[in-house]
Scaffold this motif. Structure first.
Motif, short mmCIF file in Angstrom:
data_model
loop_
_atom_site.label_atom_id
_atom_site.label_comp_id
_atom_site.label_asym_id
_atom_site.label_seq_id
_atom_site.Cartn_x
_atom_site.Cartn_y
_atom_site.Cartn_z
N THR A 261 0.86 -1.05 0.05
CA THR A 261 -0.01 -0.13 0.03
C THR A 261 1.00 1.32 0.13
O THR A 261 0.63 2.11 -0.72
CB THR A 261 -0.88 -0.14 1.03
N SER A 264 2.69 1.78 -3.15
CA SER A 264 1.98 1.48 -4.61
C SER A 264 2.40 0.38 -5.29
O SER A 264 2.43 0.57 -6.35
CB SER A 264 1.89 2.87 -5.30
N PRO B 60 -5.82 6.75 -5.62
CA PRO B 60 -5.89 5.33 -5.09
C PRO B 60 -6.81 4.31 -5.99
O PRO B 60 -6.61 3.08 -5.90
CB PRO B 60 -6.21 5.40 -3.65
N GLY B 227 -3.02 -1.91 -11.81
CA GLY B 227 -2.13 -1.75 -10.70
C GLY B 227 -1.40 -0.73 -10.98
O GLY B 227 -0.78 -0.23 -9.92
N GLN B 228 -0.84 -0.11 -12.21
CA GLN B 228 -0.01 1.07 -12.47
C GLN B 228 -0.61 2.31 -13.04
O GLN B 228 -0.45 3.19 -12.34
CB GLN B 228 1.16 0.36 -13.19
N ARG B 251 -2.19 7.51 -12.53
CA ARG B 251 -1.31 6.71 -12.05
C ARG B 251 -2.11 6.27 -10.84
O ARG B 251 -2.29 7.05 -10.00
CB ARG B 251 0.06 7.51 -11.66
N PHE B 252 -2.03 4.80 -10.56
CA PHE B 252 -2.53 4.37 -9.28
C PHE B 252 -1.85 4.10 -8.38
O PHE B 252 -0.49 3.40 -8.32
CB PHE B 252 -3.40 2.90 -9.77
N VAL B 253 -2.06 4.51 -7.18
CA VAL B 253 -1.14 4.64 -6.04
C VAL B 253 -1.80 3.93 -4.79
O VAL B 253 -2.98 3.48 -4.85
CB VAL B 253 -0.60 6.05 -5.36
N GLY B 254 -1.02 3.57 -4.03
CA GLY B 254 -1.62 2.77 -2.65
C GLY B 254 -2.78 3.54 -2.18
O GLY B 254 -3.79 2.90 -1.44
N ASP B 255 -2.51 4.69 -1.63
CA ASP B 255 -3.58 5.42 -0.84
C ASP B 255 -3.13 6.95 -0.93
O ASP B 255 -2.28 7.21 -1.86
CB ASP B 255 -3.34 5.21 0.55
N ALA B 258 0.15 8.46 -0.64
CA ALA B 258 1.17 8.18 -1.76
C ALA B 258 1.01 9.17 -2.79
O ALA B 258 1.72 9.70 -3.47
CB ALA B 258 1.22 6.78 -2.07
#
Lengths: 315, 548, 331
Positions: A261, A264, B60, B227-228, B251-255, B258
């Motif tokens: 997480t 990412s 996210p 995922g990216q 751009r996909f991020v963790g949360d 980020a």
């Protein structure tokens, strides 16, 4: 040995079956279901009911389980409720990322902890021994996410040495160096707590080994200290380490959730958490089973390694 | 922080109309310092928009589908805004504007027939011309018996849709509906690609929905690495002219954290900033922080099934006892305005001529006493042997709601009421408060509002059993006022009718209306031509440009 | 009398002092020990556990664990070199090559994860530079020499697959593989059955003859001493208390401790109800008495013994004893 393996593999099946039943039951027992997750009023009650029916969620639980199981034995893990696409596809997209991260973290942990542990055993009581011990405990005590955030703030944001996250640089061509560049920090964080534990285990195992009589014999034969420690000592000392290590593998999946997480990193750890929050049952079950399989395999590998390394063990 | 499916606010995605002819006084409650329609200017505005560049959005949430008839989450909605175009769109002042339609529709006198004249220069990304056939095709899906998407009930009033000629479409309703004007914004689907696909399979038709969504919008879908990131590229033949940007990468991020980090390192151009990170982003040098009032209000809901809350005086007292201004100042750093009615100041239907129950401890005590509550031995009010003690529920992970619970606890203690704040995981939380459970005393929540101010979904008693009227509010007067409000075509008249609804609701205080929050967007210094919209995150992306 | 010996002794230990350190306190485990061994000669070092006999031999090999212990003084002259002054690098050439050592418990003294062949070949490859193939070949040869008929199979087996006696023979094979000039055997038969003991002792005798090596035999078993040794030194609490040829020692023990030891050996024609044992225990290094180390247990103790430590006094031909009794006798 072959027979032993065969026997072990056969017992794996009822174990996995049991795990799947328990997981399924617990998952269904949790409050909430996929259809209520969005409180969207344009989705009329009728539409929602239709959705539940289409997902098969109105069937009694044992029936749902049997349907799921019959799919699984054919290799079909069903469709994700939220993404409406085959779960297998989703997992295959992400599993390699998690495995890669785990592998690199593992190698890193080994490369660091085993030499340090050996050194600590040889120079017990020295300043480095104490220093490394402090370091080990610090690593064990440090929460993953804190370390991750610290590293990002310091090395990525302030110094700009490392990327903030992701698997590779946006839009750039594939390059191994670029991938490694992105891998280092998350792998480091993931490795840290294992590193700490492994160092301790290696140290105590080696101390134990170096006190053995055959080490004295080896020295009496005129072997240089390095040969004594590595050829005679390590081969014996590694036996418990390798088994502990194979048992650590499945725990890395859990630990990777946080790391994935924060960095990412598109792995199955993150996918699992999202699925849990969204009540995406097929994904939850699929990943649970993967973790179960990895655990079982980890155990098996541990036993095999044990047999391979120690000729006194015979199956 | 949960980010999927917009679950920290509940979304009513239907669109609403402010009839431009009536010169509706759409309230501009923007509180940004630089807040004109073309809001973001760089210091070299005089040289005009630069062409080219790749715009990066960090978020996210990852999308699910790009077929507007089937999406539910905001991540999908953002991409849909880039690649699709509808007959009309709702601008940042909540006025309906023509898009693929040349001009606003002609409406028959009986309000039943809506005729749209289409532009003749609209092309799909594959080069095919968009005609009335495509519009008819798209809108016929909703009422098709095999349609399994979430908008099943949206077009119940639609009787038929036909093409009068290649560039003219006529909708016929069964009843007049002021709301309909806002519903004609769905991205038009290409009949030449999807016409042969059975409607039952349309929802899962991945070849189009996910892999190759051809639309008529300013950007073409290019690639999606799960995922990216997801990339869309400028569509040269877009009917308003090629967009300035070459491409937009999501751009996909963790949360959320980020995402903000990427903004900080200059690797992202646009990030949605959650309210508790505003100060962090404000401190980043050179970053532009845009804000506008969100189309939403936050509230504390009182469960009307609980005898504690059944007396109107008690509810009014509860509101009096809590200092909402304090909440806005300390928890939200003044990034919100206290609310008194369940309608947003951004809406044309907004009317603050409603009873207000401001912070007044003495008055609260008076009302409670009137209602028969007396202080018990431990200072907590008692009536008929029952202590005034209850639970205040909110969802796990939401820091703001947690803090509100704590503040409410402190304030209510002063008037002798005991509050037990609690937080739960979202899924479990929803299940508890929804029908048929209604298992809660009070909740801290928020509504993301639709553009059309129709209060039916939340306040009508018919929505108790299966809808979103979770507090089980039932007032026949309000029901009667709500019935038929949608059919009032005259905006001023409708505003008046709705004004009465707000008044009644404010008097009744089934919720303690807390505040209208701001929504914040963080932009990198090179972003220009950005217009912030209170309801959609991606608005007019064809006007965005990057300073080189 | 003494066997004929070389002109120069192979090993000459003079005034060796080795101490261990615990919490900063020095424990003199080997205190002023001197002896000589010549090629072809067997020296037995006798004593109870705690007498310092093992540490003496470890000191010769410079295998004292450090930190913890250190050779404090004295010299160990081997073939003209003082081993105490040798750099560690040179010691590697000595150990296993010129001086070899075998230990008490053959099970734990062999590496459980390496084959017999690998362990023997290791020495050969290290010290004689043999290739892997040749070393294995030689290993098989040596195993035959120590009495293994199935030598070619044994090389591929692991220690746990052999019996105690077999393992000890392997240890001996390993030790003798490089033709060492000196073999130190620390309690080689203690852990073995009596019958096997005899085999091992025979083997050692034969090898001594064949290789003309010197042997230092450390033991507490007087029977073994009688069989193998040419000369004996008796150690007690870190000090040499008596030293003589084996015949002389058995016929004419002078030191009260040695006498006590002799008496403790049960004899078939004894007619006692109880076996004789020397009362008390060996004092530990942190608790040595001020005077003679044996004074607390000596049946012939005199007041002087508690005050001063006696020196080694000549009581016969090549016969020394550390006791005030002899002094008195002289006077």
């Amino acid at each position: 040995m072959f027979n032993y393996l065969l026997r072990r593999l056969i017992t794996v099946i009822p174990i996995l079956l049991g795990i799947s039943i328990i997981s399924f039951a617990i998952m269904q027992a949790a409050p909430g279901n996929p259809a209520v997750m969005t409180m969207d009023p344009t989705i009329s009650a009728e539409a929602r009911a239709r959705q539940l029916e289409a997902l098969g969620l109105n069937d009694p639980i044992p029936v749902q389980y049997v349907k799921w199981l019959s799919g699984v034995v054919r290799g079909d893990f069903g469709l994700s409720y939220t993404q409406r696409r085959p779960v297998m596809e989703m997992i295959l997209e992400r599993l390699p990322n998690t495995l890669l991260l785990m592998l690199v973290a593992t190698i890193l942990a080994m490369l660091v902890s085993i030499p340090i542990g050996i050194y600590q055993a040889r120079k017990r009581g020295s300043a480095l021994d104490y220093g490394a011990t402090v370091f080990s405990f610090a690593g064990l005590a440090m929460p993953n996410f804190w370390l991750a955030m610290m590293l990002i703030m310091l090395l990525s944001v302030q110094m700009g040495w490392f990327p903030v996250g992701g698997v590779s640089t946006l839009g750039a061509d594939f390059s191994i160096l670029d991938r490694l560049h992105h891998l280092i920090l998350p792998a480091l964080v993931l490795a840290t707590s294992d590193m700490a534990a492994l160092t301790r285990y290696t140290r105590s195992s080696m101390i134990d080994v170096l006190n053995q009589d055959y080490i004295r014999t080896a020295r009496a034969k005129g072997l240089v200290e390095r040969t004594v420690v590595y050829r005679h000592g390590l081969r014996n000392g590694l036996i418990p380490i390798v088994t502990i290590f194979a048992l650590m593998l499945p725990t890395m999946i859990g630990g990777s959730v946080i790391v994935e997480t924060i960095f990412s990193w598109p792995g199955i750890g993150r996918m699992f958490i999202s699925a849990v929050f969204e009540r995406d049952y097929p994904v939850i079950m699929a990943i649970t089973m993967i973790a179960a399989v990895l655990t079982v395999i980890g155990n098996l590998i541990a036993d095999i390694c044990y047999a391979l390394l120690d000729p006194r063990i015979e199956y | 922080m949960q980010t999927q499916l917009g679950n920290w606010r509940m979304v009513l995605p239907a669109a609403a109309l402010a009839l431009a002819a009536c010169g509706g006084g759409a309230d501009q409650a923007n509180t940004t310092t630089n807040n004109q329609a073309e809001s973001v200017q760089s210091s070299e505005a005089s040289t005009g928009p630069a062409q080219g560049g790749n715009f990066v959005i960090a978020t996210p949430g990852e999308p699910i589908t790009f077929n507007e008839l089937y999406y539910q989450d905001s991540a999908s909605g953002d991409v849909i805004s880039m690649i699709h175009a509808g007959l009309i769109y709702i601008d940042e002042s909540f006025e309906v504007q023509p898009f693929i339609a040349r001009e606003l529709p002609t409406i028959s006198d009986d309000g039943l027939q809506w005729t749209y004249h289409l532009r003749e220069d609209v092309k799909f990304h594959d080069g095919e011309q968009l005609t009335a056939e495509d519009v008819v095709f798209t809108y016929s899906i909703f009422n098709h018996p095999d349609y399994s998407g979430p908008r099943v009930s949206d077009f119940e009033l639609l009787d038929s849709v036909v093409a009068l000629d290649p560039f003219t479409v006529q909708f016929t309703l069964t009843e007049p509906s002021a709301k309909f004007a806002t519903q004609a914004g769905y991205g038009i689907l290409p009949k030449h690609i999807l016409g042969e696909v059975p409607v039952a399979e349309l929802g899962d038709y991945r070849a189009y929905n996910v892999e190759r969504p051809i639309g008529a919008g300013p950007f073409k879908f290019d690639s999606w690495t799960r995922g990216q990131n997801l990339v869309v590229r400028a569509f040269d033949d877009f009917f308003l002219g090629r967009p300035h940007l070459d491409s937009i990468t999501t751009r996909f991020v963790g949360d959320q954290n980020a995402a903000i980090l990427l903004l900080q390192t200059g690797q992202a151009d646009y990030v949605i900033v959650p309210i508790n990170e505003v100060e962090t982003v404000r401190a980043i040098p050179n970053v532009q922080l845009e804000s506008t009032l969100a189309l939403r209000y936050d509230y504390i809901g009182w469960n009307m099934r609980n005898p504690l809350f059944q007396d109107r005086r008690v509810r009014q007292a509860l509101t009096h006892a809590i200092d909402r201004q304090e909440i806005v100042e300390t928890i939200l750093n003044d990034n919100a305005t206290v609310a008194h009615a369940p309608v947003s100041p951004l809406s044309w239907a907004y009317n603050d001529n409603v009873p207000q129950f401001n912070y007044d401890v003495e008055r609260a005590k008076e009302l409670l006493a009137e209602a028969g509550w007396v202080p018990g031995p431990d200072g907590i009010l008692v009536k008929d042997g029952k202590r005034f003690s209850f639970e205040m529920l909110s969802n796990d992970g939401n820091v703001v709601r947690r803090d509100i619970g704590v503040i409410a606890q402190q304030y209510l203690r002063q008037v002798g009421i005991e509050v037990r704040p609690a937080q739960m995981e979202w899924g479990a939380f929803i299940e508890r408060i929804s029908p048929p459970n209604y298992n809660f005393d009070s909740v801290v929540l928020a509504w993301g509002l639709a553009i059309d101010p129709d209060p039916q979904a939340i306040w009508h008693s018919s929505e108790i059993e299966q809808g979103l009227n979770q507090i089980s509010y039932s007032n026949p007067v309000v029901d009667a006022l709500i019935d038929g409000n949608v059919s009032i075509m005259d905006q001023a008249e409708r505003a008046e009718r709705l004004g009465k609804v707000w008044y009644a609701l404010a008097e009744d205080q089934p919720y303690t209306f807390l505040y209208y929050p701001q929504v914040f967007a963080g932009l990198s210094p090179r972003v220009n031509g950005f217009t912030q919209h209170a309801r959609v995150d991606v608005f007019k992306p064809y006007q965005w440009w990057l300073a080189q | 009398m003494l066997e004929p010996k070389q002109y120069r002794p192979l090993l000459s230990v003079n005034n060796l002092r080795t101490s261990f350190f615990r919490k900063g306190v020095e424990l003199p485990v080997v205190d002023d020990v001197s002896f000589e061994v010549s090629s072809g000669e067997t020296l037995a070092i006798v004593g109870e556990s705690g007498s310092g006999k093992s540490v003496t031999s470890l000191s010769v090999m410079r295998l004292i664990p450090s930190p913890g212990g250190r050779i404090m003084g004295g010299e160990v002259l081997f073939d003209g070199m003082d081993l105490t002054m040798l750099p560690e690098k040179r010691m590697y050439d000595v150990r296993g090559n010129e001086i070899a050592m075998i230990f008490q418990d053959p099970m734990s003294s062999l590496n459980p994860v390496l084959t017999i062949g690998e362990q023997i070949a290791e020495s050969l490859r290290l010290h004689k530079g043999l290739s892997k193939g040749k070393a294995m070949h030689k290993a098989i040869e040596i195993l035959r020499t120590v009495g293994f008929a199935r030598a070619a199979e044994i090389v591929n087996e692991y220690p746990h697959q052999l019996s105690g006696g077999m393992r000890q023979r392997v240890m001996i094979a390993m030790a003798m593989s490089c033709n060492p000039k000196l073999l130190i055997a620390d309690e080689p038969t203690t852990a073995l059955d009596v019958t096997v003991q005899a085999q091992i002792l025979d083997l050692m005798q034969n090898l001594k003859k064949e290789f003309n090596s010197a042997i230092i035999l450390i033991t507490h078993d007087l029977g073994v001493v009688a069989e193998l040794a040419d000369k004996v030194i008796v150690m007690y609490a870190g000090k040499v208390v008596e030293q003589a040829s084996v015949r002389e020692l058995f016929n004419n023990p002078q030191h009260p401790y040695t006498r006590g030891l002799m008496q403790s050996v049960p004899k078939l024609d004894q007619d006692e109800d109880r076996l004789f044992s020397i009362g008390g225990n060996v004092p530990t290094p942190d608790n040595f008495p001020k005077g003679c180390r044996f004074c607390t247990r000596c049946p012939q103790v005199m007041p002087k013994c508690h005050q001063q430590q006696p020196e080694l006094i000549k009581v016969g031909d090549n016969h020394l004893s550390r006791c005030f009794l002899h002094e008195a006798a002289d006077v």
